[in-house]
Design a protein around this motif. Structure first.
Motif, PDB file in Angstrom:
ATOM      1  N   LYS A 123       7.515  18.832  22.766  1.00  0.00           N
ATOM      2  CA  LYS A 123       8.438  19.039  24.026  1.00  0.00           C
ATOM      3  C   LYS A 123       9.214  19.890  24.098  1.00  0.00           C
ATOM      4  N   ALA A 124       9.769  20.214  25.402  1.00  0.00           N
ATOM      5  CA  ALA A 124       9.615  21.310  26.204  1.00  0.00           C
ATOM      6  C   ALA A 124      11.237  21.419  27.633  1.00  0.00           C
ATOM      7  N   TRP A 125      11.434  22.524  27.304  1.00  0.00           N
ATOM      8  CA  TRP A 125      12.878  22.282  28.390  1.00  0.00           C
ATOM      9  C   TRP A 125      13.440  20.970  28.145  1.00  0.00           C
ATOM     10  N   ASN A 126      13.594  20.376  27.109  1.00  0.00           N
ATOM     11  CA  ASN A 126      15.176  19.586  27.435  1.00  0.00           C
ATOM     12  C   ASN A 126      16.119  20.415  26.964  1.00  0.00           C
ATOM     13  N   ALA A 127      16.492  21.262  26.471  1.00  0.00           N
ATOM     14  CA  ALA A 127      16.979  22.069  25.662  1.00  0.00           C
ATOM     15  C   ALA A 127      18.163  23.292  26.854  1.00  0.00           C
ATOM     16  N   ILE A 128      17.924  22.823  27.914  1.00  0.00           N
ATOM     17  CA  ILE A 128      18.876  23.482  28.821  1.00  0.00           C
ATOM     18  C   ILE A 128      19.072  22.880  30.562  1.00  0.00           C
ATOM     19  N   GLY A 129      20.572  22.836  30.388  1.00  0.00           N
ATOM     20  CA  GLY A 129      20.784  22.652  31.723  1.00  0.00           C
ATOM     21  C   GLY A 129      19.807  22.540  33.300  1.00  0.00           C
ATOM     22  N   ALA A 130      20.218  21.393  34.001  1.00  0.00           N
ATOM     23  CA  ALA A 130      19.455  21.260  34.794  1.00  0.00           C
ATOM     24  C   ALA A 130      19.634  22.843  35.823  1.00  0.00           C
ATOM     25  N   TYR A 191      20.921  23.881  21.593  1.00  0.00           N
ATOM     26  CA  TYR A 191      20.616  23.094  23.332  1.00  0.00           C
ATOM     27  C   TYR A 191      22.018  22.876  23.735  1.00  0.00           C
ATOM     28  N   CYS A 192      21.374  23.433  25.021  1.00  0.00           N
ATOM     29  CA  CYS A 192      21.999  23.773  26.735  1.00  0.00           C
ATOM     30  C   CYS A 192      23.353  24.824  26.306  1.00  0.00           C
ATOM     31  N   THR A 193      22.972  25.734  25.070  1.00  0.00           N
ATOM     32  CA  THR A 193      23.853  26.828  24.448  1.00  0.00           C
ATOM     33  C   THR A 193      23.551  28.127  25.586  1.00  0.00           C
ATOM     34  N   ASN A 194      22.097  28.510  26.258  1.00  0.00           N
ATOM     35  CA  ASN A 194      21.287  29.622  26.502  1.00  0.00           C
ATOM     36  C   ASN A 194      21.508  30.159  26.032  1.00  0.00           C
ATOM     37  N   LEU A 195      20.991  30.582  24.593  1.00  0.00           N
ATOM     38  CA  LEU A 195      21.030  31.297  23.464  1.00  0.00           C
ATOM     39  C   LEU A 195      18.946  32.381  24.393  1.00  0.00           C
ATOM     40  N   ARG A 196      19.165  33.324  23.760  1.00  0.00           N
ATOM     41  CA  ARG A 196      18.293  34.419  23.754  1.00  0.00           C
ATOM     42  C   ARG A 196      17.205  34.334  22.296  1.00  0.00           C
ATOM     43  N   ASN A 244      29.584  23.850  25.599  1.00  0.00           N
ATOM     44  CA  ASN A 244      28.337  23.338  24.476  1.00  0.00           C
ATOM     45  C   ASN A 244      28.582  24.417  22.980  1.00  0.00           C
ATOM     46  N   ARG A 245      28.874  25.457  23.313  1.00  0.00           N
ATOM     47  CA  ARG A 245      28.455  26.578  23.007  1.00  0.00           C
ATOM     48  C   ARG A 245      30.299  26.449  21.450  1.00  0.00           C
ATOM     49  N   LEU A 246      31.478  25.463  22.517  1.00  0.00           N
ATOM     50  CA  LEU A 246      32.409  25.159  21.574  1.00  0.00           C
ATOM     51  C   LEU A 246      32.285  24.102  20.489  1.00  0.00           C
TER      52      LEU A 246
END
Length: 249
Positions: A123-130, A191-196, A244-246
């Motif tokens: 499972k990969a690339w699912n946790a980033i927005g397009a 998920y889609c929170t653009n973490l480092r 998403n972060r909120l």
């Protein structure tokens, strides 16, 4: 490597572009036939083909298809060698995909996909927005590089998926087994929170499985109202990250 990509949506298009630039040999297919694939996607030797041909004689198959369509893919994989790596990028949104009883009852999305395909996956690339995936990839070592979690059970699946994530411009983070991949499903903190990369372990650990469906549906309702049903993972990247972060973190 030789890679077959099923799906020409927003994630699929970026995968084709980035993996071609990384030097891989790409075949790409959709459900409507090779003649319908955008010619602009076929620059630098990417080849449009049928779904049946896309999964033959390749090292890696990437599924970037609507989540509910996995139940139709198994016949395509008949005869595909066991060692071929299959990577799934999709997420379950009942408002878009229709209700899937097993997942609504708590089954991990990735394990449901394994059942549908009859073979292991990563499972990969699912946790980033397009849009973030298309715009935010950078070279290794760049300050602030976004991390993408990767889950798999087989070592070969994990290693190949992590390598390819790195080559698309993001730090790959080993998120463990498929049984734990719910921690990167919609509504989880990762998920889609653009973490480092240094933030990813704590985000995965903080996920609370029982709270995911309600949070997922809350955010999808907001995004659907603002951007439309087709853009649940492709709305404005900055807006989606903040929302998403909120809600998720």
């Amino acid at each position: 490597m030789k890679i077959g990509i099923l799906g020409t949506g927003n994630i699929g298009k970026t995968l084709v572009r980035e993996l071609i630039q990384a030097g891989h040999e790409i075949k790409v297919a959709n459900s409507r036939g090779p003649e319908t694939i955008d010619k602009q996607l076929l620059v630098n030797s990417a080849r449009a083909t049928t779904a049946q041909d896309a999964v033959r004689d390749v090292d890696v198959i990437i599924l970037s298809i609507p989540f509910a369509s996995h139940s139709k893919v198994k016949p395509l994989l008949t005869g595909v060698p066991d060692e071929t790596v299959v990577i799934d990028t999709a997420n379950y949104y009942p408002v878009r995909d229709g209700a899937i009883e097993a997942i609504d009852a708590g089954q991990v999305e990735s394990l449901w996909v394994v059942e549908q395909l009859g073979r292991p996956i990563a499972k990969a690339w699912n946790a980033i927005g397009a849009q973030a995936f298309a715009e935010f990839g950078v070279a290794p070592g760049t300050p602030g590089r976004i991390a993408i979690p990767v889950a798999a059970d087989r070592t070969i699946d994990r290693e190949v998926a992590m390598r390819l994530v790195e080559e698309t411009g993001f730090d790959a983070f080993d998120a463990g087994s498929l049984a734990d991949s719910w921690r990167q499903q919609p509504a989880a903190p990762a998920y889609c929170t653009n973490l480092r990369k240094e933030e990813m372990a704590s985000a995965l650990a903080a996920a609370e499985k029982g709270r995911l469906p309600k949070r997922r549906d809350l955010v999808s309702a907001v995004v659907q109202e603002r951007f439309g049903l087709a853009n649940l993972s492709n709305s404005d990247a900055d807006f989606l990250e903040k929302l998403n972060r909120l809600i998720y973190m």
